[in-house]
Design an enzyme around this catalytic site. Structure first.
Site, PDB file in Angstrom:
ATOM      1  N   HIS A   1      -4.456   4.116   8.074  1.00 38.54           N
ATOM      2  CA  HIS A   1      -3.562   3.595   8.410  1.00 38.54           C
ATOM      3  C   HIS A   1      -4.280   3.431   9.816  1.00 38.54           C
ATOM      4  CE1 HIS A   1      -1.615   5.159   4.713  1.00 38.54           C
ATOM      5  NE2 HIS A   1      -0.585   5.103   5.425  1.00 38.54           N
TER       6      HIS A   1
ATOM      7  N   CYS B   1      -9.255   5.612   8.376  1.00 40.84           N
ATOM      8  CA  CYS B   1      -8.613   5.916   7.423  1.00 40.84           C
ATOM      9  C   CYS B   1      -7.969   4.433   7.907  1.00 40.84           C
ATOM     10  CB  CYS B   1      -6.999   6.704   8.167  1.00 40.84           C
ATOM     11  SG  CYS B   1      -5.447   7.120   7.527  1.00 40.84           S
TER      12      CYS B   1
ATOM     13  N   GLU C   1       3.757   6.460   8.671  1.00 39.92           N
ATOM     14  CA  GLU C   1       4.434   6.074   7.892  1.00 39.92           C
ATOM     15  C   GLU C   1       6.379   5.818   8.496  1.00 39.92           C
ATOM     16  OE1 GLU C   1       3.906   4.081   4.661  1.00 39.92           O
ATOM     17  OE2 GLU C   1       1.853   4.288   4.854  1.00 39.92           O
TER      18      GLU C   1
ATOM     19  N   CYS D   1      -8.878   2.193   1.185  1.00 39.44           N
ATOM     20  CA  CYS D   1      -8.403   3.829   1.754  1.00 39.44           C
ATOM     21  C   CYS D   1      -9.146   4.373   1.335  1.00 39.44           C
ATOM     22  CB  CYS D   1      -7.681   4.521   0.488  1.00 39.44           C
ATOM     23  SG  CYS D   1      -6.861   6.476   0.618  1.00 39.44           S
TER      24      CYS D   1
ATOM     25  N   ASP E   1      -4.299   0.797  -1.627  1.00 38.36           N
ATOM     26  CA  ASP E   1      -4.333   2.166  -0.614  1.00 38.36           C
ATOM     27  C   ASP E   1      -3.467   3.229  -0.840  1.00 38.36           C
ATOM     28  OD1 ASP E   1      -4.791   3.655   1.732  1.00 38.36           O
ATOM     29  OD2 ASP E   1      -2.767   2.667   2.685  1.00 38.36           O
ATOM     30  N   SER E   2      -2.887   3.944  -0.106  1.00 33.86           N
ATOM     31  CA  SER E   2      -1.759   4.956  -0.926  1.00 33.86           C
ATOM     32  C   SER E   2      -0.006   4.650  -0.170  1.00 33.86           C
ATOM     33  CB  SER E   2      -2.079   6.981  -0.025  1.00 33.86           C
ATOM     34  OG  SER E   2      -2.088   6.447   1.219  1.00 33.86           O
TER      35      SER E   2
HETATM   36  N1  DGL Z   1      -5.138   4.673   4.877  1.00 37.94           N
HETATM   37  C1  DGL Z   1      -5.438   6.132   3.724  1.00 37.94           C
HETATM   38  C2  DGL Z   1      -6.385   5.929   4.452  1.00 37.94           C
HETATM   39  O1  DGL Z   1      -7.576   5.770   4.282  1.00 37.94           O
HETATM   40  C3  DGL Z   1      -4.689   7.195   2.927  1.00 37.94           C
HETATM   41  C4  DGL Z   1      -4.066   8.535   4.190  1.00 37.94           C
HETATM   42  C5  DGL Z   1      -3.124   8.773   3.237  1.00 37.94           C
HETATM   43  O2  DGL Z   1      -1.999   8.251   1.974  1.00 37.94           O
HETATM   44  O3  DGL Z   1      -2.797  10.060   3.161  1.00 37.94           O
HETATM   45  O4  DGL Z   1      -7.107   7.677   3.876  1.00 37.94           O
END
Ligand code: DGL
Length: 266
Positions: free
Chosen positions: A187, A185, A153, A73, A10-11
């Site tokens: 997150h 997402c 974050e 992600c 993931d990011s």
């Molecule tokens: N967790 C991510 C997603 O599911 C990445 C979000 C991001 O880095 O902008 O899209």
């Protein structure tokens, strides 16, 4: 091959929600996790950049012997997954976080569904397209919620700032009458309770973590790759060290984690 770890990326911390569910559903497996914190957030980047990050990370996870690569992600799943599938065809098994959720929703009888995600995920229209192809849903409302990833974050959860941001986004008129909301997402499960509470627990808030971990289990079983008892420990890599990543990883994985910085871009 059964002994090899599961690669996940993931990011940032978002994919840890999926990694955590994987450990619960597949306790015998070990993980290699990569958080691309140097390029966070992915949601504001071009599709080409996300493809190139995803390609390099997939190579890194394969260099670390991963038997499957889980793209934890949504932004990478919507912008880079088809490219990865073509380029790594025959080299590994790839799993995304969108298809398993769409498959799950095709078994439900919702008429109006909301999707929230990053700007890149929402502008790709991937959820809308796949949901309309596969499920009985007639109305899909998509909303970009770009402040949520930096908010999470930076550790703003369960406080006045996060409440105000969540309330402002979810008060959007187009979401009125939704029966389910997809957290598009990885997150967002970190703030799932706050989101459910906003809807007075009357809307099914669908997060991909357990759904994807279950799909991964089925894939491993089908390919005879399921490991019942791994002998190696989990490894966590980030492209840029952030104390917050370590804090959240320790929260999900209780205690000591093996976190290293990996400069895979030079
Ligand atoms: N967790 C991510 C997603 O599911 C990445 C979000 C991001 O880095 O902008 O899209």
């Amino acid at each position: 091959m059964k002994e090899q770890p599961i690669g996940i990326f993931d990011s940032g911390v978002g994919g840890l929600t999926v990694a955590h569910a994987v450990k619960q559903i597949l306790p015998g497996e070990s993980l290699v996790y990569f958080g691309d914190t140097a390029h966070l957030p992915y949601g504001d980047k071009s599709a080409d950049s996300i493809k190139s990050y995803s390609r390099r990370i997939t190579e890194f996870l394969l260099e670390h012997n991963s038997k499957v690569v889980l793209v934890a992600c949504n932004t990478a799943s919507s912008s880079a997954f088809d490219t990865l599938r073509k380029e790594f065809n025959g080299k590994t098994i790839l799993i995304d976080v969108i298809d398993p959720v769409v498959d799950y929703l095709s078994t439900r009888n919702f008429h109006k569904i909301g999707v929230i995600g990053t700007k890149r995920t929402i502008s790709s229209g991937t959820y809308e397209k796949k949901l309309k192809e596969k499920s009985p849903v007639t109305n899909v409302v998509s909303l970009a919620t770009p402040l949520l990833v930096p908010m999470i974050e930076e550790g703003f959860i369960f406080d006045d700032i996060s409440n105000a941001i969540i309330r402002t986004y979810l008060s959007e008129k187009s979401l009125t009458g939704i029966e389910a909301l997809i957290l598009g997402c990885t997150h967002y499960p970190i703030i799932k309770n706050q989101i459910s509470k906003f809807f007075n627990f009357n809307v099914e808030v669908v997060d991909s973590a357990r759904i994807v971990a279950t799909a991964l289990r089925e894939t491993l079983e089908k390919n005879n790759l399921l490991n019942e008892k791994s002998k190696v420990s989990d490894q966590f890599f980030v492209s840029d060290y952030t104390p917050y990543f370590e804090k959240i990883a320790k929260m999900f994985f209780e205690g000591n984690i093996n976190l290293k910085r990996a400069d895979i871009w030079s």
